[in-house]
Write an enzyme that holds these catalytic residues in place. Sequence first.
Site, PDB file in Angstrom:
ATOM      1  N   HIS A 170     -20.963  10.719  37.514  1.00 51.21           N
ATOM      2  CA  HIS A 170     -19.646  10.774  37.078  1.00 51.21           C
ATOM      3  C   HIS A 170     -19.644  10.978  35.552  1.00 51.21           C
ATOM      4  O   HIS A 170     -18.773  10.438  34.983  1.00 51.21           O
ATOM      5  CB  HIS A 170     -18.880   9.449  37.258  1.00 51.21           C
ATOM      6  CG  HIS A 170     -18.474   9.237  38.737  1.00 51.21           C
ATOM      7  ND1 HIS A 170     -17.532   9.895  39.659  1.00 51.21           N
ATOM      8  CD2 HIS A 170     -19.057   8.903  39.911  1.00 51.21           C
ATOM      9  CE1 HIS A 170     -17.529   9.565  40.713  1.00 51.21           C
ATOM     10  NE2 HIS A 170     -18.545   9.003  41.070  1.00 51.21           N
ATOM     11  N   ASP A 220     -21.558   4.256  41.056  1.00 50.57           N
ATOM     12  CA  ASP A 220     -21.313   4.845  42.311  1.00 50.57           C
ATOM     13  C   ASP A 220     -21.649   6.321  42.509  1.00 50.57           C
ATOM     14  O   ASP A 220     -21.621   6.993  41.380  1.00 50.57           O
ATOM     15  CB  ASP A 220     -19.689   4.660  42.825  1.00 50.57           C
ATOM     16  CG  ASP A 220     -19.083   5.367  41.514  1.00 50.57           C
ATOM     17  OD1 ASP A 220     -19.062   5.219  40.441  1.00 50.57           O
ATOM     18  OD2 ASP A 220     -18.026   6.073  41.890  1.00 50.57           O
ATOM     19  N   GLU A 221     -21.862   6.577  43.622  1.00 50.98           N
ATOM     20  CA  GLU A 221     -21.959   8.197  43.946  1.00 50.98           C
ATOM     21  C   GLU A 221     -22.904   9.121  43.054  1.00 50.98           C
ATOM     22  O   GLU A 221     -22.624  10.114  42.548  1.00 50.98           O
ATOM     23  CB  GLU A 221     -20.677   8.643  43.852  1.00 50.98           C
ATOM     24  CG  GLU A 221     -19.652   8.205  45.095  1.00 50.98           C
ATOM     25  CD  GLU A 221     -18.375   8.546  44.962  1.00 50.98           C
ATOM     26  OE1 GLU A 221     -17.744   8.777  45.810  1.00 50.98           O
ATOM     27  OE2 GLU A 221     -17.880   8.981  43.905  1.00 50.98           O
ATOM     28  N   ALA A 222     -24.077   8.188  42.620  1.00 48.71           N
ATOM     29  CA  ALA A 222     -24.991   8.899  41.663  1.00 48.71           C
ATOM     30  C   ALA A 222     -25.825   9.773  42.419  1.00 48.71           C
ATOM     31  O   ALA A 222     -27.037   9.881  42.535  1.00 48.71           O
ATOM     32  CB  ALA A 222     -25.836   7.813  41.101  1.00 48.71           C
TER      33      ALA A 222
END
Length: 517
Positions: free
Chosen positions: A263, A326-328
């Site tokens: 992100h 998150d969501e790496a």
Amino acid sequence: MFLRASLALLLSLTGLGVPTHTRLQAPVSLGSVVPVPVSTTPTPGVTFEITANTAIFVEPGSAQIGCYLAGILRPSTGFPAVVYLATGVGISLLLSGAPASAGAEGYQLDITATSITIRANQAAGLFHGVQTLRQLLPVTAESTTVQPGPWLVPGGQIVDYPRFSYRGAMLDVARHFFPVPAIKRYVDQIVLYKVNHLHLHLSDDQGWRIAIDSWPRLASYGGATAVGGDPGGYYTKADYTEIVNYAVIRHLTIVPEIDMPGHTNAALASYAKLNCNGVAPARYTGMKVGFSSLCVGLELTYTFIDNVIGELAALTRGPYLHIGGDEASSTSAADYATFVNRVQGIVAAHGKTVIGFHDVLNATELPSTVAQFWWTTTANATVAQAAGRGTKIIMSPANKTYLDMKYRNSTRLGLKWAGLIEVQTAYEWNPGAHVAGVGESSVLGVEAPLWSETIRTSNDIEYLAFPRLPALMELAWSPASSHNWEAFRQRLAAQGPRWQVMGVDFYPSPQIGWPTP
Ligand code: TNX
């Protein structure tokens, strides 16, 4: 008061009906508070009337809250609501005499025919007691213009304290930017339901929203975009401090988040040298996730993070600094662990406690690190094991708490990936027993995140947050034993007219029997 009551009685007995303004101004019920208090004992037939002569009596430690209460009463009543640093007969805010059970954030509220007294052990408790009192005033008290009254408050006693110490809302100011007045507006709306943390998601692929002096292009270049090509924006340090100070007065802790290592496209686009290949990507205005990563093997990455965290920690009054995590999906598992372990140390060196999305448990969390559970499953071995080690968990299951999920298929705003969330769905779960192996004592609290891919305005925020945010805060504040959908929907219905007066653009859920105007 007696005359007015007997006139109303006479009119109703003779079938003539009660004049509209009298009916509107009947005292609200002591039992209509959201979140429901620990104990509520009405005194039938007794009301307190706020008049032009009603003063607010404070001590040094409650003076600020007295002024805050006066600020709510003055515009709608037109009364002076003078605040005295003294004892007297009227509305008293006292930092003594509360039961020990009230703890740090609880209060006791006593309403008799002649006085209103709020007692608490600490100022935060008085503030929450004032929010309860605010809900016991006629809804027109929320008006910004003078209204007729009378200003009746129902008699009785409330003793109240929270189930969980962390009661949060999150606003994503990165996908779309929300300027300072929009944040203040949301703060004023959420503290009414005893929210005590506002987590600001300050950076993402689509925008960087906080000025950092040592890396100025983050805000000036990386902050200029938003989802869909909408205008970007960022907070100057003065803006951000204004938000923090506004929140402090309202006993709300701002939790800043810089999301990493994923992100991060806005940061990578702003500085070519942060990229492993030395090439800055284009800025991004789409809605995909998982494509960006800080360069874990590059030493400059940690200088960058140390600078950013240092400047942000200096602006932060609360203990927490959120590192996302998150969501790496563009970072290898080994790199991810290396990165998160190092960043936890940087945050600690700047005197702050890490919060991260529960993905950070894939690294080695510090004992103080708080994990925010966000998945839709109710079994997660990694989270359960961390809880077993004593790690505290904030509950934000996406299929219950994500305010950016649509209420129903036809909802104009929002996404659907975690499911549709009607009010009852948001209300019907138990944060203290939601994830197997994560019991009541492992739960720090509940947070309701509002991601902003599809929202642009305060009206959009309000439509998605109300009425689900109050439902979630009842789970976070009220005792588990009080959980009851039927009773909740009655109490929630009474909030509708209040939101109308406040100008809150709420979703009129068909699950709630809203009073007809
Ligand atoms: C998942 S929840 C995300 C966000 C999105 C959100 C949309 C989480 C930790 N990451 O990047 O904005 O879904 O609902």
